[in-house]
Scaffold this motif. Structure first.
Motif, mmCIF file in Angstrom:
data_model
loop_
_atom_site.group_PDB
_atom_site.id
_atom_site.type_symbol
_atom_site.label_atom_id
_atom_site.label_comp_id
_atom_site.label_asym_id
_atom_site.label_seq_id
_atom_site.Cartn_x
_atom_site.Cartn_y
_atom_site.Cartn_z
ATOM 1 N N ALA A 102 0.833 -1.209 0.000
ATOM 2 C CA ALA A 102 0.000 0.000 0.000
ATOM 3 C C ALA A 102 0.866 1.257 0.000
ATOM 4 C CB ALA A 102 -0.924 -0.004 1.208
ATOM 5 N N LEU A 103 1.921 1.208 0.825
ATOM 6 C CA LEU A 103 2.815 2.364 0.940
ATOM 7 C C LEU A 103 3.491 2.672 -0.397
ATOM 8 C CD1 LEU A 103 3.532 4.074 3.411
ATOM 9 C CD2 LEU A 103 5.640 2.746 3.626
ATOM 10 N N SER A 104 4.040 1.623 -1.030
ATOM 11 C CA SER A 104 4.757 1.896 -2.286
ATOM 12 C C SER A 104 3.793 2.261 -3.405
ATOM 13 C CB SER A 104 5.645 0.720 -2.686
ATOM 14 O OG SER A 104 5.020 -0.479 -2.372
ATOM 15 N N LEU A 105 2.606 1.671 -3.366
ATOM 16 C CA LEU A 105 1.612 2.052 -4.386
ATOM 17 C C LEU A 105 1.228 3.523 -4.219
ATOM 18 C CD1 LEU A 105 -0.936 -0.932 -4.612
ATOM 19 C CD2 LEU A 105 0.541 -0.096 -6.433
ATOM 20 N N ALA A 106 0.926 3.920 -2.999
ATOM 21 C CA ALA A 106 0.438 5.285 -2.757
ATOM 22 C C ALA A 106 1.492 6.325 -3.077
ATOM 23 C CB ALA A 106 -0.014 5.423 -1.308
ATOM 24 N N ARG A 107 2.738 6.078 -2.646
ATOM 25 C CA ARG A 107 3.769 7.116 -2.783
ATOM 26 C C ARG A 107 4.433 7.126 -4.155
ATOM 27 N NH1 ARG A 107 5.674 8.936 2.526
ATOM 28 N NH2 ARG A 107 7.605 9.598 1.526
ATOM 29 N N GLU A 108 4.581 5.952 -4.778
ATOM 30 C CA GLU A 108 5.361 5.881 -6.018
ATOM 31 C C GLU A 108 4.633 5.249 -7.200
ATOM 32 O OE1 GLU A 108 8.149 7.000 -7.116
ATOM 33 O OE2 GLU A 108 8.566 8.045 -5.244
ATOM 34 N N MET A 109 4.291 3.967 -6.995
ATOM 35 C CA MET A 109 3.864 3.183 -8.157
ATOM 36 C C MET A 109 2.603 3.763 -8.820
ATOM 37 S SD MET A 109 6.254 1.132 -8.039
ATOM 38 C CE MET A 109 5.982 -0.162 -9.202
ATOM 39 N N ASP A 207 1.240 10.106 3.223
ATOM 40 C CA ASP A 207 1.573 9.221 2.099
ATOM 41 C C ASP A 207 0.577 9.413 0.963
ATOM 42 O OD1 ASP A 207 3.663 8.042 3.589
ATOM 43 O OD2 ASP A 207 2.185 6.791 4.635
ATOM 44 N N LEU A 208 -0.698 9.483 1.353
ATOM 45 C CA LEU A 208 -1.729 9.690 0.329
ATOM 46 C C LEU A 208 -1.575 11.069 -0.308
ATOM 47 C CD1 LEU A 208 -4.777 8.123 2.208
ATOM 48 C CD2 LEU A 208 -3.420 7.110 0.383
ATOM 49 N N MET A 209 -1.216 12.049 0.548
ATOM 50 C CA MET A 209 -1.023 13.413 0.047
ATOM 51 C C MET A 209 0.116 13.454 -0.971
ATOM 52 S SD MET A 209 -2.093 16.331 -0.111
ATOM 53 C CE MET A 209 -3.274 16.637 1.167
ATOM 54 N N GLN A 210 1.200 12.739 -0.668
ATOM 55 C CA GLN A 210 2.329 12.730 -1.599
ATOM 56 C C GLN A 210 1.901 12.154 -2.951
ATOM 57 O OE1 GLN A 210 6.597 10.631 -2.077
ATOM 58 N NE2 GLN A 210 6.331 11.712 -0.179
#
Lengths: 270, 281
Positions: A102-109, A207-210
């Motif tokens: 979830a973290l990598s999807l939200a911030r990058e992918m 994270d979502l904001m980024q």
């Protein structure tokens, strides 16, 4: 005489000119895209507001990319889940998979891959369409009919990028999580309760904001770069082909460069 | 009859692209309600010159003065206002291929006027009918022939009844009969509505038929400007060789004396009437 061509540079100068050509091209790219952006903002604020054109572009950029973005999101989530489980199992942390994916999807992918898909699908289409309009004098015709072509052609596309790329990014994120869920729970038999709980505890509003900030910036950049190449295309069919290629190449390069800049600005490390 | 009043004045127009000079200080005048035909070989700078008249290009130096306003130094917004009075017929039609032919002709009316949709429909259909392409109203430009597309392009330029009309090769790619219809239309626009026209053409018959003034452009310079008869008598050997190779029957024009605009109008009206009577027979 004014018509005489300049003497071409030779020797060391020629090598220097050739070596610095990509850099000069990149600087020129930033300059012309910036200039177009400025004009688009000015003309976006002036009436008339052509809502119908905006709706058409929302449909083109958003609705028509939905399936593609969903498909890529699904597989990205699935691949990421498999890879993360493989790595995290080595130190018994496979329960963290949901949160990490979830973290990598939200911030990058999600923002990066969505922007790349939009550049490939909608960006190339925009560059080709505007390039053809330039080659067949349709953009000149707009001007002679006192319709500003930036306002008529670029502004609706820019608005579509600005609004629809974040929406598509959200779709990518949710479908990607779904893909990770299928692999984690159905295939690798992880505990669904822990999987969901790790997502809740690991993901912060920042994270979502980024992800959101990135998707907005990428959406604007990709559509502007595509419009710039189509709008200023020259040289007939060959020129339109080159414009389309350049639009996609520079959009993708732009997304990665902007991604680094935004990540370093928005991520507190050290 | 009052003296001819200049509508468009081009002063010392220079255009340089990179290190290539396309126009070398062009001076040109188009009088109100007259037709200036610009002739010259390919690559002479004709298209570049007319693109300046409508501010699609900005000069490197020099001025384009239309009705006393120098349009070469106007801002984008001020220029948009000026452009409402211009019309242009493009060489490659420049129809919007995302719209039907009707919507193409209705486009300037929808964008620039507050007319009701009913009035727009009426005006646009009338123009399409005048150009005998009303049957193509619901087709897209991709579905019609080049000649029809050209006529739709002309209808779109005429529908706003502009004061200044620029035609970039209006008869290229048309059959001889349609070409003469287009010539008649250019004439009619001037006679009925007092439109000032600038026409680029390679069709020398058309050039000598519709021109009040002819300007010959060679390598970015105006080498001759005057009435058709004056250009035919021009001493410059390059002018003579261009006219000879174009096959224009010089004897048709050589006897003519310089005319006033009103005489020219009367002459042409009589000639056309004769032609129509002959056709009817």
């Amino acid at each position: 005489m004014a018509d005489a061509p300049e003497n071409p540079p030779q020797g060391l100068v020629a090598s220097l000119v050739a070596l610095t050509a990509p850099v000069r091209e990149a600087v020129e790219e930033v300059g012309t895209v910036g200039d177009l952006a400025l004009r688009a903002v000015v003309w976006a604020l002036r009436p008339p507001y052509r809502l119908q054109l905006v709706v058409v572009q929302f449909e083109f950029v958003g609705v028509q990319s939905l399936f593609l973005v969903g498909l890529v999101g699904l597989f990205t989530g699935m691949v990421f889940a498999v890879q993360t489980v493989y790595g995290f199992r080595r130190f018994g942390a496979e329960n963290m998979v949901g949160g990490v994916v979830a973290l990598s999807l939200a911030r990058e992918m999600a923002p990066v891959l969505t922007a790349i898909m939009v550049a490939a699908r909608a960006g190339s289409g925009m560059a080709a369409e505007l390039g053809n309009m330039r080659a067949s004098e349709q953009i000149d015709a707009l001007e002679t009919m006192a319709v500003n072509p930036v306002q008529y052609l670029v502004v609706p596309r820019l608005l579509a990028g600005l609004v629809m790329v974040p929406v598509l990014t959200l779709v990518f994120f949710l479908v990607g999580l779904g893909g990770a869920w299928i692999i984690g729970i159905k295939v690798l038999s992880l505990d669904p309760g822990i999987f969901a709980d790790r997502i809740r505890t690991l993901i912060q509003p920042a994270d979502l904001m980024q992800g959101l900030v990135k998707s907005v910036v990428f959406g604007v950049a990709v559509t502007l770069i595509a419009c710039r190449h189509g709008f200023y295309a020259s040289g007939g069919a060959v020129g339109v082909g080159q414009a389309t290629t350049r639009a996609v190449v520079w959009s993708v390069v732009g997304v990665f460069v902007l991604d680094y800049i935004l990540t370093s600005l928005l991520t507190p490390v050290g | 009859m009052s003296e001819a009043e200049p509508h468009v004045r081009v002063e010392k127009l220079v255009k340089i692209y990179g290190n290539r000079t396309v126009l070398h200080g062009v001076d040109l005048t188009i009088n109100r309600a007259e037709t200036l035909v610009i002739i010259g070989g390919s690559g002479a700078g004709k298209s570049t010159l007319v693109r300046h008249l409508i501010a699609l290009e900005r000069p490197t130096s020099g001025n384009i003065i239309i009705d006393g306003t120098d349009i070469s130094s106007l801002s984008e917004v001020a220029l948009a206002r000026e452009r409402r009075r211009f019309g242009m017929v493009f060489q490659k039609y420049a129809l919007f291929d995302s719209m039907t032919c009707f919507d193409n002709v209705a486009f300037p009316l929808r964008e620039q006027t507050k007319l009701s949709e009913r009035d727009i429909r009426e005006k646009a259909m009338q123009k399409l009918k005048e150009l005998s392409v009303d049957h193509a109203a619901n087709l897209t430009p991709a579905q019609i022939s080049g000649g029809m597309a050209k006529r739709v392009g002309i209808a779109r330029a005429l529908v706003m009844e502009p004061e200044l009309l620029i035609y970039d090769e209006p008869t290229s790619g048309l059959d001889p009969v349609t070409s003469r219809t287009v010539d008649d239309l250019i004439e009619e626009m001037r006679e009925k509505f007092g439109v000032t026209s600038a026409v680029i053409t390679h069709d020398m018959v058309s050039a000598f038929d519709i021109a009040d003034q002819i300007a010959m452009l060679i390598k970015g310079r105006v080498v001759a400007q005057g009435t058709p008869a004056e250009v035919l008598d021009h001493a410059d050997p390059s002018v003579q060789s261009f006219i000879r190779s174009s096959g224009v029957d010089a004897s048709r024009f050589a006897q003519r004396r310089p005319r006033s605009p009103s005489e020219a109008l009367a002459e042409k009206a009589i000639a056309r009437k004769r032609a129509r009577v002959a056709d009817a027979k």
